[in-house]
Design an enzyme around this catalytic site. Structure first.
Site, mmCIF file in Angstrom:
data_model
loop_
_atom_site.group_PDB
_atom_site.id
_atom_site.type_symbol
_atom_site.label_atom_id
_atom_site.label_comp_id
_atom_site.label_asym_id
_atom_site.label_seq_id
_atom_site.Cartn_x
_atom_site.Cartn_y
_atom_site.Cartn_z
ATOM 1 N N ASN A 178 -66.979 -72.902 -3.073
ATOM 2 C CA ASN A 178 -68.263 -73.581 -2.879
ATOM 3 C C ASN A 178 -68.380 -74.599 -4.007
ATOM 4 O O ASN A 178 -69.171 -74.449 -4.944
ATOM 5 C CB ASN A 178 -69.408 -72.573 -2.912
ATOM 6 C CG ASN A 178 -69.337 -71.606 -1.747
ATOM 7 O OD1 ASN A 178 -69.524 -71.973 -0.589
ATOM 8 N ND2 ASN A 178 -69.046 -70.347 -2.046
ATOM 9 N N ASN A 219 -77.851 -72.296 4.322
ATOM 10 C CA ASN A 219 -76.502 -71.781 4.187
ATOM 11 C C ASN A 219 -75.963 -71.583 5.596
ATOM 12 O O ASN A 219 -76.347 -70.642 6.293
ATOM 13 C CB ASN A 219 -76.534 -70.453 3.410
ATOM 14 C CG ASN A 219 -75.241 -69.679 3.479
ATOM 15 O OD1 ASN A 219 -74.194 -70.222 3.783
ATOM 16 N ND2 ASN A 219 -75.318 -68.386 3.205
ATOM 17 N N MET A 256 -69.582 -69.902 3.375
ATOM 18 C CA MET A 256 -70.051 -71.249 3.657
ATOM 19 C C MET A 256 -71.345 -71.478 2.915
ATOM 20 O O MET A 256 -72.418 -71.101 3.392
ATOM 21 C CB MET A 256 -70.249 -71.409 5.151
ATOM 22 C CG MET A 256 -70.753 -72.762 5.584
ATOM 23 S SD MET A 256 -70.051 -73.213 7.143
ATOM 24 C CE MET A 256 -69.551 -74.850 6.789
ATOM 25 N N CYS A 257 -71.273 -72.018 1.715
ATOM 26 C CA CYS A 257 -72.423 -72.204 0.835
ATOM 27 C C CYS A 257 -72.980 -70.839 0.418
ATOM 28 O O CYS A 257 -72.725 -69.820 1.052
ATOM 29 C CB CYS A 257 -73.515 -73.050 1.460
ATOM 30 S SG CYS A 257 -72.990 -74.674 2.045
ATOM 31 N N ARG A 258 -73.727 -70.834 -0.649
ATOM 32 C CA ARG A 258 -74.385 -69.638 -1.154
ATOM 33 C C ARG A 258 -75.717 -70.096 -1.750
ATOM 34 O O ARG A 258 -75.825 -71.201 -2.282
ATOM 35 C CB ARG A 258 -73.573 -68.944 -2.253
ATOM 36 C CG ARG A 258 -72.136 -68.570 -1.911
ATOM 37 C CD ARG A 258 -72.029 -67.273 -1.102
ATOM 38 N NE ARG A 258 -72.236 -67.506 0.317
ATOM 39 C CZ ARG A 258 -72.239 -66.549 1.255
ATOM 40 N NH1 ARG A 258 -72.055 -65.285 0.908
ATOM 41 N NH2 ARG A 258 -72.415 -66.846 2.515
#
Length: 249
Positions: A41, A113, A1-3
Protein backbone atom coordinates in the site's frame (compact mmCIF):
# COMPACT_ATOMS: atom_id res chain seq x y z
CA UNK A 1 -6.34 -3.07 -1.33
CA UNK A 2 -5.70 0.09 0.69
CA UNK A 3 -6.00 0.20 4.47
CA UNK A 4 -7.55 2.77 6.78
CA UNK A 5 -8.32 3.53 10.42
CA UNK A 6 -10.50 5.84 12.47
CA UNK A 7 -10.13 6.92 16.07
CA UNK A 8 -12.30 8.79 18.57
CA UNK A 9 -11.46 9.23 22.24
CA UNK A 10 -9.09 11.15 24.51
CA UNK A 11 -6.44 13.22 22.76
CA UNK A 12 -3.40 11.29 21.60
CA UNK A 13 -0.62 11.97 19.12
CA UNK A 14 -0.97 11.15 15.46
CA UNK A 15 2.32 9.29 15.82
CA UNK A 16 0.72 6.85 18.27
CA UNK A 17 -2.17 6.22 15.89
CA UNK A 18 -0.13 5.73 12.72
CA UNK A 19 3.19 4.25 13.86
CA UNK A 20 2.63 2.32 17.10
CA UNK A 21 1.83 -1.39 17.29
CA UNK A 22 3.55 -4.35 15.67
CA UNK A 23 1.01 -4.17 12.83
CA UNK A 24 0.76 -0.38 12.66
CA UNK A 25 -0.64 1.46 9.67
CA UNK A 26 2.97 2.12 8.63
CA UNK A 27 3.70 -1.63 8.71
CA UNK A 28 0.55 -2.32 6.71
CA UNK A 29 1.94 -0.05 3.98
CA UNK A 30 4.69 -2.58 3.20
CA UNK A 31 3.52 -5.79 4.92
CA UNK A 32 -0.30 -5.97 5.08
CA UNK A 33 -1.72 -9.21 6.39
CA UNK A 34 -5.31 -9.17 5.15
CA UNK A 35 -5.30 -7.09 2.01
CA UNK A 36 -6.72 -8.50 -1.23
CA UNK A 37 -4.95 -8.54 -4.58
CA UNK A 38 -1.85 -6.52 -3.69
CA UNK A 39 1.35 -6.78 -1.68
CA UNK A 40 1.97 -3.10 -0.92
CA UNK A 41 0.00 0.00 0.00
CA UNK A 42 2.69 2.37 -1.22
CA UNK A 43 0.86 4.77 -3.55
CA UNK A 44 0.21 7.53 -1.07
CA UNK A 45 -1.21 8.21 2.37
CA UNK A 46 -3.23 10.74 4.27
CA UNK A 47 -4.21 11.66 7.81
CA UNK A 48 -7.11 13.91 8.78
CA UNK A 49 -7.87 15.25 12.24
CA UNK A 50 -9.88 18.05 13.85
CA UNK A 51 -8.65 21.38 15.08
CA UNK A 52 -11.19 23.75 16.66
CA UNK A 53 -13.93 21.56 15.18
CA UNK A 54 -12.67 21.75 11.59
CA UNK A 55 -10.93 18.93 9.70
CA UNK A 56 -7.24 19.37 8.85
CA UNK A 57 -5.35 17.06 6.48
CA UNK A 58 -1.86 15.96 5.55
CA UNK A 59 -1.61 13.98 2.28
CA UNK A 60 1.21 12.73 0.12
CA UNK A 61 1.59 10.56 -3.01
CA UNK A 62 4.62 8.71 -1.60
CA UNK A 63 4.81 5.64 0.67
CA UNK A 64 4.13 6.38 4.32
CA UNK A 65 7.39 4.81 5.49
CA UNK A 66 9.47 7.19 3.33
CA UNK A 67 8.16 10.44 4.86
CA UNK A 68 10.39 11.13 7.83
CA UNK A 69 9.16 14.71 8.12
CA UNK A 70 5.60 13.58 8.75
CA UNK A 71 6.84 11.06 11.32
CA UNK A 72 8.36 13.97 13.27
CA UNK A 73 5.35 16.25 12.88
CA UNK A 74 2.98 13.45 13.92
CA UNK A 75 4.62 13.32 17.32
CA UNK A 76 3.77 16.96 17.93
CA UNK A 77 0.11 16.87 16.85
CA UNK A 78 -2.60 15.60 19.17
CA UNK A 79 -6.16 14.76 18.22
CA UNK A 80 -9.29 13.28 19.78
CA UNK A 81 -10.72 12.24 16.41
CA UNK A 82 -8.81 11.19 13.30
CA UNK A 83 -9.02 9.24 10.05
CA UNK A 84 -5.90 7.86 8.34
CA UNK A 85 -5.44 5.89 5.12
CA UNK A 86 -2.73 4.29 2.98
CA UNK A 87 -3.26 3.63 -0.73
CA UNK A 88 -2.68 0.90 -3.27
CA UNK A 89 -3.68 2.52 -6.55
CA UNK A 90 -5.99 0.56 -8.83
CA UNK A 91 -4.62 0.15 -12.35
CA UNK A 92 -5.77 3.03 -14.52
CA UNK A 93 -5.85 5.63 -11.77
CA UNK A 94 -2.91 8.00 -11.15
CA UNK A 95 -0.55 7.93 -8.20
CA UNK A 96 -1.31 11.50 -7.26
CA UNK A 97 -1.87 13.41 -4.03
CA UNK A 98 -5.38 14.33 -5.16
CA UNK A 99 -6.32 10.64 -4.96
CA UNK A 100 -4.87 10.14 -1.46
CA UNK A 101 -7.48 9.91 1.26
CA UNK A 102 -9.14 10.92 3.48
CA UNK A 103 -11.24 13.23 1.35
CA UNK A 104 -12.77 16.28 3.03
CA UNK A 105 -15.91 18.41 2.71
CA UNK A 106 -17.31 20.67 5.40
CA UNK A 107 -16.86 18.86 8.71
CA UNK A 108 -16.63 15.40 7.10
CA UNK A 109 -13.64 13.15 6.44
CA UNK A 110 -14.05 10.10 4.20
CA UNK A 111 -11.99 7.08 3.09
CA UNK A 112 -12.77 4.24 0.67
CA UNK A 113 -10.92 0.95 0.90
CA UNK A 114 -11.88 -1.01 -2.21
CA UNK A 115 -12.72 -0.76 -5.89
CA UNK A 116 -15.68 -0.04 -8.15
CA UNK A 117 -15.49 -2.86 -10.70
CA UNK A 118 -16.18 -1.72 -14.27
CA UNK A 119 -16.00 1.88 -13.12
CA UNK A 120 -15.89 3.30 -16.65
CA UNK A 121 -19.32 1.89 -17.38
CA UNK A 122 -21.01 3.36 -14.29
CA UNK A 123 -19.08 6.57 -13.64
CA UNK A 124 -21.59 8.82 -15.40
CA UNK A 125 -24.54 7.31 -13.56
CA UNK A 126 -22.75 7.47 -10.22
CA UNK A 127 -21.89 11.14 -10.73
CA UNK A 128 -25.49 11.78 -11.74
CA UNK A 129 -26.67 10.26 -8.46
CA UNK A 130 -24.26 12.50 -6.56
CA UNK A 131 -25.86 15.53 -8.20
CA UNK A 132 -24.17 18.92 -8.07
CA UNK A 133 -22.15 18.22 -4.92
CA UNK A 134 -18.84 18.39 -6.81
CA UNK A 135 -19.71 21.86 -8.11
CA UNK A 136 -20.64 23.25 -4.69
CA UNK A 137 -17.49 22.56 -2.69
CA UNK A 138 -16.10 26.06 -3.13
CA UNK A 139 -12.94 27.24 -4.83
CA UNK A 140 -10.09 24.99 -5.90
CA UNK A 141 -9.97 21.38 -6.99
CA UNK A 142 -12.65 19.44 -5.15
CA UNK A 143 -11.98 16.01 -3.71
CA UNK A 144 -15.28 14.99 -5.30
CA UNK A 145 -13.66 15.53 -8.71
CA UNK A 146 -10.45 13.60 -8.00
CA UNK A 147 -9.51 11.19 -10.83
CA UNK A 148 -10.31 8.03 -8.89
CA UNK A 149 -13.37 5.82 -8.37
CA UNK A 150 -13.62 6.79 -4.70
CA UNK A 151 -14.43 10.42 -5.56
CA UNK A 152 -18.05 10.04 -6.72
CA UNK A 153 -18.71 7.66 -3.80
CA UNK A 154 -17.54 10.45 -1.53
CA UNK A 155 -19.73 12.98 -3.35
CA UNK A 156 -22.72 10.69 -2.99
CA UNK A 157 -22.15 10.30 0.75
CA UNK A 158 -21.81 14.07 1.15
CA UNK A 159 -25.07 14.59 -0.72
CA UNK A 160 -26.85 12.32 1.76
CA UNK A 161 -25.24 14.06 4.74
CA UNK A 162 -26.19 17.48 3.42
CA UNK A 163 -29.72 16.20 2.97
CA UNK A 164 -29.79 15.45 6.69
CA UNK A 165 -28.90 11.77 6.99
CA UNK A 166 -26.76 10.82 10.02
CA UNK A 167 -23.14 9.87 9.39
CA UNK A 168 -23.69 6.11 9.26
CA UNK A 169 -26.93 6.28 7.30
CA UNK A 170 -25.20 8.40 4.67
CA UNK A 171 -22.52 5.74 4.17
CA UNK A 172 -25.13 2.98 4.08
CA UNK A 173 -27.14 4.87 1.44
CA UNK A 174 -24.01 5.32 -0.68
CA UNK A 175 -23.25 1.59 -0.49
CA UNK A 176 -26.84 0.73 -1.42
CA UNK A 177 -26.63 2.99 -4.47
CA UNK A 178 -23.28 1.76 -5.79
CA UNK A 179 -23.96 -1.95 -5.23
CA UNK A 180 -27.09 -1.60 -7.36
CA UNK A 181 -24.84 -0.40 -10.19
CA UNK A 182 -21.60 -2.35 -9.93
CA UNK A 183 -19.91 -5.14 -7.98
CA UNK A 184 -16.83 -4.24 -5.98
CA UNK A 185 -15.42 -3.76 -2.51
CA UNK A 186 -17.00 -0.95 -0.55
CA UNK A 187 -15.39 -0.55 2.84
CA UNK A 188 -16.11 3.10 3.63
CA UNK A 189 -15.02 5.08 6.69
CA UNK A 190 -16.11 8.56 7.76
CA UNK A 191 -16.05 11.03 10.63
CA UNK A 192 -17.80 14.29 11.42
CA UNK A 193 -15.47 15.19 14.29
CA UNK A 194 -17.73 13.76 17.02
CA UNK A 195 -18.46 10.25 15.73
CA UNK A 196 -17.23 7.52 13.38
CA UNK A 197 -19.02 5.31 10.88
CA UNK A 198 -17.76 2.53 8.63
CA UNK A 199 -19.07 -0.14 6.28
CA UNK A 200 -17.78 -3.57 5.39
CA UNK A 201 -18.47 -4.85 1.90
CA UNK A 202 -15.89 -7.25 0.54
CA UNK A 203 -12.88 -6.48 2.75
CA UNK A 204 -11.75 -6.82 6.35
CA UNK A 205 -12.62 -4.48 9.22
CA UNK A 206 -12.01 -4.64 12.94
CA UNK A 207 -13.12 -2.56 15.90
CA UNK A 208 -11.64 -2.11 19.36
CA UNK A 209 -13.65 -0.44 22.11
CA UNK A 210 -11.95 0.69 25.30
CA UNK A 211 -13.46 2.46 28.28
CA UNK A 212 -13.34 5.89 26.65
CA UNK A 213 -12.11 5.32 23.08
CA UNK A 214 -13.01 3.48 19.88
CA UNK A 215 -10.74 2.51 17.02
CA UNK A 216 -11.90 1.09 13.69
CA UNK A 217 -9.24 -0.37 11.39
CA UNK A 218 -8.88 -2.57 8.31
CA UNK A 219 -6.55 -4.81 10.32
CA UNK A 220 -5.75 -5.02 14.04
CA UNK A 221 -2.80 -2.75 14.82
CA UNK A 222 -1.47 -5.05 17.54
CA UNK A 223 -2.17 -8.28 19.39
CA UNK A 224 -4.65 -6.77 21.84
CA UNK A 225 -7.46 -9.33 22.37
CA UNK A 226 -9.97 -6.48 22.40
CA UNK A 227 -10.01 -6.33 18.59
CA UNK A 228 -13.11 -7.97 17.11
CA UNK A 229 -13.86 -8.57 13.46
CA UNK A 230 -16.87 -6.88 11.91
CA UNK A 231 -19.00 -9.21 9.76
CA UNK A 232 -19.07 -8.54 6.04
CA UNK A 233 -21.90 -6.29 4.80
CA UNK A 234 -22.22 -4.40 8.06
CA UNK A 235 -22.47 -0.80 9.21
CA UNK A 236 -20.47 0.27 12.27
CA UNK A 237 -21.27 3.47 14.16
CA UNK A 238 -19.45 4.79 17.21
CA UNK A 239 -19.45 7.94 19.27
CA UNK A 240 -18.79 9.26 22.76
CA UNK A 241 -21.27 7.89 25.26
CA UNK A 242 -22.94 5.68 22.65
CA UNK A 243 -20.36 2.91 22.30
CA UNK A 244 -20.17 0.75 19.19
CA UNK A 245 -23.17 -0.41 17.21
CA UNK A 246 -23.02 -2.95 14.35
CA UNK A 247 -25.97 -3.39 12.00
CA UNK A 248 -26.39 -5.51 8.87
CA UNK A 249 -26.44 -3.74 5.52
Amino acid sequence: MCRHLGYIGPERTLHSLVYEGEHSLETQAYAPRMTQGNLLNADGFGVGWYQDGAPVRFRRAQPLWTDQSFREVAGAVRASCAVAAIRSATAGFPVDESCAQPFRAGRWLFSHNGIVEGYGGVEAKLRELAGDVAQSFGDGVSDARAPVDSAPLFALAVRHWRDGLPLGDGLAAAVTAITALAPGRYNLLASDGTSLAATTWGDSLFVREDADAVMIASEPLDGDPGWRQVPDRSLVTAGPGTGVRIDSL
